[in-house]
Design a protein around this motif. Structure first.
Motif, short mmCIF file in Angstrom:
data_model
loop_
_atom_site.label_atom_id
_atom_site.label_comp_id
_atom_site.label_asym_id
_atom_site.label_seq_id
_atom_site.Cartn_x
_atom_site.Cartn_y
_atom_site.Cartn_z
N GLN A 1 0.85 -1.18 0.00
CA GLN A 1 0.00 0.00 0.00
C GLN A 1 0.89 1.24 0.00
OE1 GLN A 1 -2.64 0.51 3.33
NE2 GLN A 1 -3.67 2.27 2.42
N ASP A 2 0.65 2.12 -0.96
CA ASP A 2 1.35 3.39 -1.02
C ASP A 2 0.67 4.36 -0.06
OD1 ASP A 2 2.23 6.03 -1.73
OD2 ASP A 2 2.89 5.25 -3.67
N LYS A 3 1.36 4.77 0.99
CA LYS A 3 0.75 5.60 2.02
C LYS A 3 0.44 7.00 1.52
CE LYS A 3 3.00 5.18 5.99
NZ LYS A 3 4.12 4.92 6.91
N MET A 4 1.14 7.45 0.48
CA MET A 4 0.92 8.79 -0.05
C MET A 4 -0.32 8.85 -0.93
SD MET A 4 4.82 9.88 -1.00
CE MET A 4 6.14 9.76 0.22
N SER A 5 -0.41 7.91 -1.87
CA SER A 5 -1.53 7.92 -2.82
C SER A 5 -2.71 7.08 -2.33
CB SER A 5 -1.07 7.39 -4.17
OG SER A 5 -0.73 6.00 -4.07
N ARG A 6 -2.47 6.23 -1.31
CA ARG A 6 -3.47 5.29 -0.79
C ARG A 6 -3.83 4.21 -1.81
NH1 ARG A 6 -4.14 5.34 4.76
NH2 ARG A 6 -3.77 7.45 5.49
#
Length: 202
Positions: A127-132
């Motif tokens: 999971q990309d925490k920036m883009s969700r």
């Protein structure tokens, strides 16, 4: 009985138990009471990990990661399984588990999910925490079998700890430059395990 106790903050103590019927929970020293039972799950039904000064709880039967640092159970991250949702729902009833401790850095959260008695038996989740955005897949592009070895995640790369007998499953020689091919060819059975790094794209 009580298995272990971890101080979350000055007031709250996280405890786990060895008894199936008693879930892990959070005890308040100020009130002298258990303030939170973690999803009513037995101790072995979830994992705890620490990142950036916070304590997180990852239930085996939930698609949510909880921040429990304050003594409360607050949702920190969640995801859905997209086209695998039907497998996920069926597997929750039959029991599925995270195969490895979760990893996290400043940008990514990584999970491995083992579905019991489901069509997709082993899935990987980034999971990309920036883009969700979620990246859910059942095989690495490099066609490596990382479930055979210990793996870790740093700020800049994901890496495997590989021994001689497993190198053919975890390293694709054709993807290496000439220098690393020579290094790989020189590794013998008597050598210590070596590290294979996969750098994250900037």
């Amino acid at each position: 009985g009580i298995q272990r106790v971890i101080a979350l903050n000055r007031d709250s103590l996280l405890y786990t138990t060895t008894a199936q019927q008693f879930p892990p929970g959070i005890y308040s020293r100020k009130t002298g009471k258990v303030t939170t039972e973690l999803l009513g799950e037995p101790a072995e039904q979830g994992l705890f990990y620490y990142y950036n000064g916070k304590t997180f709880f990852v239930p085996f039967t939930s698609q949510v990661t909880y921040d429990i640092s304050s003594g409360l159970q607050k949702a920190a991250f969640s995801w859905d399984f997209g086209k695998e949702e039907q497998n996920a729902e069926r597997s929750v009833l039959q029991g599925f588990s995270f195969r490895m401790y979760p990893f996290e850095n400043s940008r990514y959260i990584y999970r491995e999910i083992d579905f019991q008695n489901a069509e997709a038996s082993h899935l990987f989740l980034f999971q990309d925490k920036m883009s969700r955005k979620y990246y859910l897949f059942d095989q690495f592009k490099e066609e490596i079998e990382i479930n055979l070895v210990n793996r870790y995640m740093d700020e800049d790369y994901f890496f495997l700890l590989v021994n001689y007998d497993l190198k053919r499953f975890c390293v694709k020689e054709e993807l290496l430059d000439e220098e690393n091919r020579q290094i790989l060819a020189g590794i013998t059975r008597s050598d210590n395990p070596f590290i294979v790094k996969f750098f994250f794209k900037k």
